[in-house]
Design a protein around this motif. Sequence first.
Motif, PDB file in Angstrom:
ATOM      1  N   LEU A  78       0.908  -1.154  -0.133  1.00 54.54           N
ATOM      2  CA  LEU A  78      -0.090   0.035  -0.108  1.00 54.54           C
ATOM      3  C   LEU A  78       0.843   1.293   0.036  1.00 54.54           C
ATOM      4  CD1 LEU A  78      -2.704  -0.846   2.354  1.00 54.54           C
ATOM      5  CD2 LEU A  78      -3.111  -0.700   0.009  1.00 54.54           C
ATOM      6  N   ALA A  79       1.842   1.301   0.744  1.00 56.81           N
ATOM      7  CA  ALA A  79       2.799   2.478   0.826  1.00 56.81           C
ATOM      8  C   ALA A  79       3.581   2.512  -0.467  1.00 56.81           C
ATOM      9  CB  ALA A  79       3.856   2.273   1.934  1.00 56.81           C
ATOM     10  N   LEU A  80       3.941   1.303  -1.078  1.00 52.23           N
ATOM     11  CA  LEU A  80       4.428   1.560  -2.645  1.00 52.23           C
ATOM     12  C   LEU A  80       3.538   1.894  -3.580  1.00 52.23           C
ATOM     13  CD1 LEU A  80       6.814  -1.653  -2.621  1.00 52.23           C
ATOM     14  CD2 LEU A  80       7.605   0.727  -3.229  1.00 52.23           C
ATOM     15  N   VAL A  81       2.457   1.653  -3.195  1.00 50.89           N
ATOM     16  CA  VAL A  81       1.366   2.270  -4.395  1.00 50.89           C
ATOM     17  C   VAL A  81       1.370   3.637  -4.281  1.00 50.89           C
ATOM     18  CG1 VAL A  81      -1.042   2.391  -4.968  1.00 50.89           C
ATOM     19  CG2 VAL A  81      -0.115   0.034  -4.653  1.00 50.89           C
ATOM     20  N   LEU A  82       1.264   4.281  -3.164  1.00 50.38           N
ATOM     21  CA  LEU A  82       1.223   5.765  -3.101  1.00 50.38           C
ATOM     22  C   LEU A  82       2.247   6.375  -3.902  1.00 50.38           C
ATOM     23  CD1 LEU A  82       0.243   8.308  -1.878  1.00 50.38           C
ATOM     24  CD2 LEU A  82       1.667   7.679   0.432  1.00 50.38           C
ATOM     25  N   TYR A  83       3.553   5.895  -3.478  1.00 50.01           N
ATOM     26  CA  TYR A  83       4.525   6.672  -3.963  1.00 50.01           C
ATOM     27  C   TYR A  83       4.868   6.115  -5.538  1.00 50.01           C
ATOM     28  CZ  TYR A  83       5.237   8.337   0.538  1.00 50.01           C
ATOM     29  OH  TYR A  83       5.102   8.955   1.851  1.00 50.01           O
ATOM     30  N   LEU A  84       4.316   5.055  -6.020  1.00 52.38           N
ATOM     31  CA  LEU A  84       4.484   4.599  -7.568  1.00 52.38           C
ATOM     32  C   LEU A  84       3.543   5.580  -8.123  1.00 52.38           C
ATOM     33  CD1 LEU A  84       4.590   0.815  -7.293  1.00 52.38           C
ATOM     34  CD2 LEU A  84       6.288   2.362  -8.356  1.00 52.38           C
ATOM     35  N   VAL A  85       2.291   5.674  -7.590  1.00 56.97           N
ATOM     36  CA  VAL A  85       1.296   6.602  -8.284  1.00 56.97           C
ATOM     37  C   VAL A  85       1.896   8.079  -8.685  1.00 56.97           C
ATOM     38  CG1 VAL A  85      -0.878   7.554  -8.203  1.00 56.97           C
ATOM     39  CG2 VAL A  85      -0.527   5.278  -7.873  1.00 56.97           C
ATOM     40  N   LEU A  86       2.520   8.469  -7.252  1.00 56.46           N
ATOM     41  CA  LEU A  86       2.987   9.874  -7.401  1.00 56.46           C
ATOM     42  C   LEU A  86       4.101  10.249  -8.450  1.00 56.46           C
ATOM     43  CD1 LEU A  86       2.973  10.886  -3.604  1.00 56.46           C
ATOM     44  CD2 LEU A  86       1.270  11.648  -5.207  1.00 56.46           C
ATOM     45  N   GLY A  87       4.816   8.797  -8.395  1.00 61.11           N
ATOM     46  CA  GLY A  87       6.106   8.989  -9.375  1.00 61.11           C
ATOM     47  C   GLY A  87       5.724   8.889 -10.827  1.00 61.11           C
ATOM     48  N   LEU A  88       4.816   8.140 -11.051  1.00 59.87           N
ATOM     49  CA  LEU A  88       4.147   8.036 -12.371  1.00 59.87           C
ATOM     50  C   LEU A  88       3.624   9.180 -13.065  1.00 59.87           C
ATOM     51  CD1 LEU A  88       3.193   4.251 -12.113  1.00 59.87           C
ATOM     52  CD2 LEU A  88       5.008   5.140 -13.643  1.00 59.87           C
ATOM     53  N   LEU A  89       2.638   9.631 -11.925  1.00 55.54           N
ATOM     54  CA  LEU A  89       1.919  11.061 -12.199  1.00 55.54           C
ATOM     55  C   LEU A  89       2.858  12.080 -12.695  1.00 55.54           C
ATOM     56  CD1 LEU A  89      -0.968  11.189  -9.938  1.00 55.54           C
ATOM     57  CD2 LEU A  89      -1.312  10.539 -12.277  1.00 55.54           C
ATOM     58  N   SER A 177       9.719   3.546 -10.173  1.00 57.03           N
ATOM     59  CA  SER A 177      10.085   2.584  -9.308  1.00 57.03           C
ATOM     60  C   SER A 177      11.004   2.612  -8.084  1.00 57.03           C
ATOM     61  CB  SER A 177      10.061   1.100  -9.894  1.00 57.03           C
ATOM     62  OG  SER A 177       9.072   0.869 -10.742  1.00 57.03           O
ATOM     63  N   LEU A 178      12.099   3.130  -8.586  1.00 52.74           N
ATOM     64  CA  LEU A 178      13.566   3.294  -7.887  1.00 52.74           C
ATOM     65  C   LEU A 178      13.142   4.565  -6.825  1.00 52.74           C
ATOM     66  CD1 LEU A 178      16.579   2.840  -7.156  1.00 52.74           C
ATOM     67  CD2 LEU A 178      17.043   4.469  -8.875  1.00 52.74           C
ATOM     68  N   ALA A 179      12.341   5.487  -7.039  1.00 55.31           N
ATOM     69  CA  ALA A 179      12.071   6.549  -5.890  1.00 55.31           C
ATOM     70  C   ALA A 179      11.136   6.179  -5.133  1.00 55.31           C
ATOM     71  CB  ALA A 179      11.379   7.755  -6.910  1.00 55.31           C
ATOM     72  N   ALA A 180      10.078   5.113  -5.556  1.00 53.62           N
ATOM     73  CA  ALA A 180       9.122   4.865  -4.531  1.00 53.62           C
ATOM     74  C   ALA A 180       9.656   3.694  -3.575  1.00 53.62           C
ATOM     75  CB  ALA A 180       7.846   4.181  -4.975  1.00 53.62           C
ATOM     76  N   THR A 181      10.706   2.769  -4.331  1.00 54.58           N
ATOM     77  CA  THR A 181      11.279   1.664  -3.106  1.00 54.58           C
ATOM     78  C   THR A 181      11.967   2.691  -2.390  1.00 54.58           C
ATOM     79  OG1 THR A 181      11.084   0.144  -4.892  1.00 54.58           O
ATOM     80  CG2 THR A 181      12.912  -0.038  -3.432  1.00 54.58           C
ATOM     81  N   ALA A 182      12.684   3.638  -2.653  1.00 53.44           N
ATOM     82  CA  ALA A 182      13.785   4.341  -1.743  1.00 53.44           C
ATOM     83  C   ALA A 182      13.093   4.994  -0.597  1.00 53.44           C
ATOM     84  CB  ALA A 182      14.709   5.467  -2.496  1.00 53.44           C
ATOM     85  N   ALA A 183      11.726   5.533  -1.136  1.00 59.10           N
ATOM     86  CA  ALA A 183      10.995   6.380  -0.228  1.00 59.10           C
ATOM     87  C   ALA A 183      10.334   5.406   1.047  1.00 59.10           C
ATOM     88  CB  ALA A 183       9.770   7.216  -0.688  1.00 59.10           C
ATOM     89  N   VAL A 184      10.002   4.390   0.633  1.00 60.71           N
ATOM     90  CA  VAL A 184       9.328   3.213   1.427  1.00 60.71           C
ATOM     91  C   VAL A 184      10.404   2.672   2.134  1.00 60.71           C
ATOM     92  CG1 VAL A 184       8.041   1.044   1.676  1.00 60.71           C
ATOM     93  CG2 VAL A 184       7.470   3.028  -0.101  1.00 60.71           C
ATOM     94  N   GLY A 185      11.586   2.383   1.830  1.00 61.01           N
ATOM     95  CA  GLY A 185      12.617   1.867   2.282  1.00 61.01           C
ATOM     96  C   GLY A 185      13.161   2.619   3.636  1.00 61.01           C
ATOM     97  N   TYR A 186      13.213   4.064   3.186  1.00 59.59           N
ATOM     98  CA  TYR A 186      13.781   4.998   4.350  1.00 59.59           C
ATOM     99  C   TYR A 186      12.615   5.021   5.387  1.00 59.59           C
ATOM    100  CZ  TYR A 186      14.891   9.629   6.396  1.00 59.59           C
ATOM    101  OH  TYR A 186      15.262  10.397   7.101  1.00 59.59           O
ATOM    102  N   GLY A 187      11.327   5.082   5.045  1.00 56.73           N
ATOM    103  CA  GLY A 187      10.323   5.412   5.893  1.00 56.73           C
ATOM    104  C   GLY A 187      10.273   4.328   6.938  1.00 56.73           C
ATOM    105  N   THR A 188      10.406   3.042   6.356  1.00 57.51           N
ATOM    106  CA  THR A 188      10.427   1.880   7.279  1.00 57.51           C
ATOM    107  C   THR A 188      11.497   1.772   8.085  1.00 57.51           C
ATOM    108  OG1 THR A 188       9.259   0.479   5.398  1.00 57.51           O
ATOM    109  CG2 THR A 188      10.043  -0.647   6.994  1.00 57.51           C
ATOM    110  N   ARG A 418       6.966   5.790   7.959  1.00 59.30           N
ATOM    111  CA  ARG A 418       6.975   7.170   8.667  1.00 59.30           C
ATOM    112  C   ARG A 418       7.916   8.028   7.553  1.00 59.30           C
ATOM    113  NH1 ARG A 418       4.203   8.073  13.733  1.00 59.30           N
ATOM    114  NH2 ARG A 418       4.846  10.108  13.470  1.00 59.30           N
ATOM    115  N   LEU A 419       7.396   9.140   7.072  1.00 59.96           N
ATOM    116  CA  LEU A 419       8.044   9.904   5.874  1.00 59.96           C
ATOM    117  C   LEU A 419       7.582  11.384   6.133  1.00 59.96           C
ATOM    118  CD1 LEU A 419      10.337   9.294   3.721  1.00 59.96           C
ATOM    119  CD2 LEU A 419       8.509   9.349   2.025  1.00 59.96           C
ATOM    120  N   GLY A 420       8.606  12.032   6.557  1.00 60.35           N
ATOM    121  CA  GLY A 420       8.170  13.508   6.867  1.00 60.35           C
ATOM    122  C   GLY A 420       7.530  13.802   8.041  1.00 60.35           C
TER     123      GLY A 420
END
Length: 435
Positions: A78-89, A177-188, A418-420
Motif C-alpha cells: 500500500l505504501a509503495l502504491v502511494l509513491y508509485l502513483v505519485l512518481g508515475l503522475l 519504481s526506484l524513487a518509490a522503493t527508496a522512499a518506502v525503505g527509508y520510511g520503514t 514514517r516519511l516526513g
Amino acid sequence: MIFALIVVPVLGLFFGVHRYLWCRLVRDTTTPGGRPRRVGTAALFVLPLLALGALLAGRAGLPFLLQQLLAWPGYLWLALVLYLVLGLLAGEAVRAVWLRVPARRRDREPGDGRPTTAGPTTAGPAVPAPAPAPGARRIPVPSSSPTLLPPRTPALPPLPAPPRRLFVARAVAAGASLAATAAVGYGTATTLRGPVVKRVTVPLAKLPRSAHGFRIAVVSDIHLGPILGRAHTRRVVETINRTSPDLIAVVGDLVDGSVADLAPAAEPLRALRSRHGAYFVTGNHEYYSGAAPWVDHVRELGVHPLENARTELPGFDLAGINDLAGQTEHAGPDYERALDGRDPARAVVLMAHQPVTIHDTVRHGVDLQLSGHTHGGQMWPFTYVAAATNPTVAGLARYGDTQLYVTRGAGAWGPPVRLGAPPDVTVVELASLRA
C-alpha cells in the motif's frame, strides 16, 4: 445501503489505481506474450489481494499468525502504491514533453553529401583518354589485365534501437519504481528505529514554584499489532526511561488487536519507570480492539487508566477523558465527571487522545491538553490532510488561555512507514511563572 455507497467507490478507486499501475509498469514496458508481461500481470493481481487481506484480516477474526503473514507484504505494498502513483503522475509530464521532441535521425540516405564510412581510395577522378592521332596504330589492351581499384568497404548498419515510445515508458517506470522503493525503505527504517526524544517547555500561570521543572514523558499511538510487536514496545519503553521523567502519559492508541493476541507485545510496559507513575487514556483504536479488556490489562501492567477521571499530583491536577470513539459504547468523553470537584486555583493538565476536543477543553478552563492521534500525518503528502482535519497536527499551540501539545506518536498505523513525520516521545517540562 450506506455501507455500499462507501465501499463500492473505494473499491473502484482501489482497483482503478492498480489498473493504472499495470498499464504504466507492465503493458507499456513489455511485449505481448513475453515472460516479463506474464510475471508483472500476476504480481499486480496478487499484491492488491494481499493488501485487502491485511486490511480485513483483523476485522474478519483470522488467526493472528495469518494476520502477521499478510500484514508485512500487504501494508508495504500500500505504501509503495502511494509513491508509485505519485512518481508515475510526475512522469506523465516527462512523457508528454519527451515524446514531442523530434527524434534525431541516426542515418542519412545515400547521396545526401555526407561522407560514407568507407576508407579512402588511391584512385583519382576519371580522366578521358586522348583521341588517337590520324594514322596511328591501335594497340589493343588485353582484356585479362583490367585496371584494379581498392574495394569499397560497405558501411555497417547501426544497431537497432528500441522504439522511442517504449524507451520513454521504460525510463519513466524505472525512475518511479526506484524513487518509490527508496522512499518506502527509508520510511520503514525510520519507524523500526523507534522514536526520537523531543523536549518542550510549557509555562503555566497557575503552576506553583514547587512544581517548576516537572517533566512529563508524553507518548501516543504506539500501535502494537501484527507488525509492531514486543521489540517495538521495548524500544519505546527504553526511550522513555532514558529521559528519567517525573510522570509518563500514554495518550491513546496503544494497540490494534485483542488482549489475547497482543498481551505479550504489551508486556514490556511493566518496565516503565517514573517518580509519579504512568497514566493511560483510551484512543479510538482501543474501541476497535475492545477497550474494556485493554483498560483492565493496562492496569495489570502497572499503568493507571484515567477514564473520565482526575488525580492530584504535587503542584497540579492530572485528568483524562475517554476518546470520542467511546460514544458508540456510551463511554465517550465526560468533562464534568473528569473535572468534578477540582480546585480552580490549581493548574490542570488533561490527557485527551484527539486534538479536536481542544475547543471543549478551553470551555472547561483546562491549562494544558496533551494529545496524539495525528501521527503528524505519518507519510507525506498525508501531512497536508492531517493538517487540514486537525486544529494542530503536531507541536505546541495556544487556544485562548489553554495550551495544546500534540505528539507525532511512537508507532505507525497500517504501513510501518514514517516519511516526513518521524516518531517521537516528547518530554514536556512544566514551567512556573513564579520561579
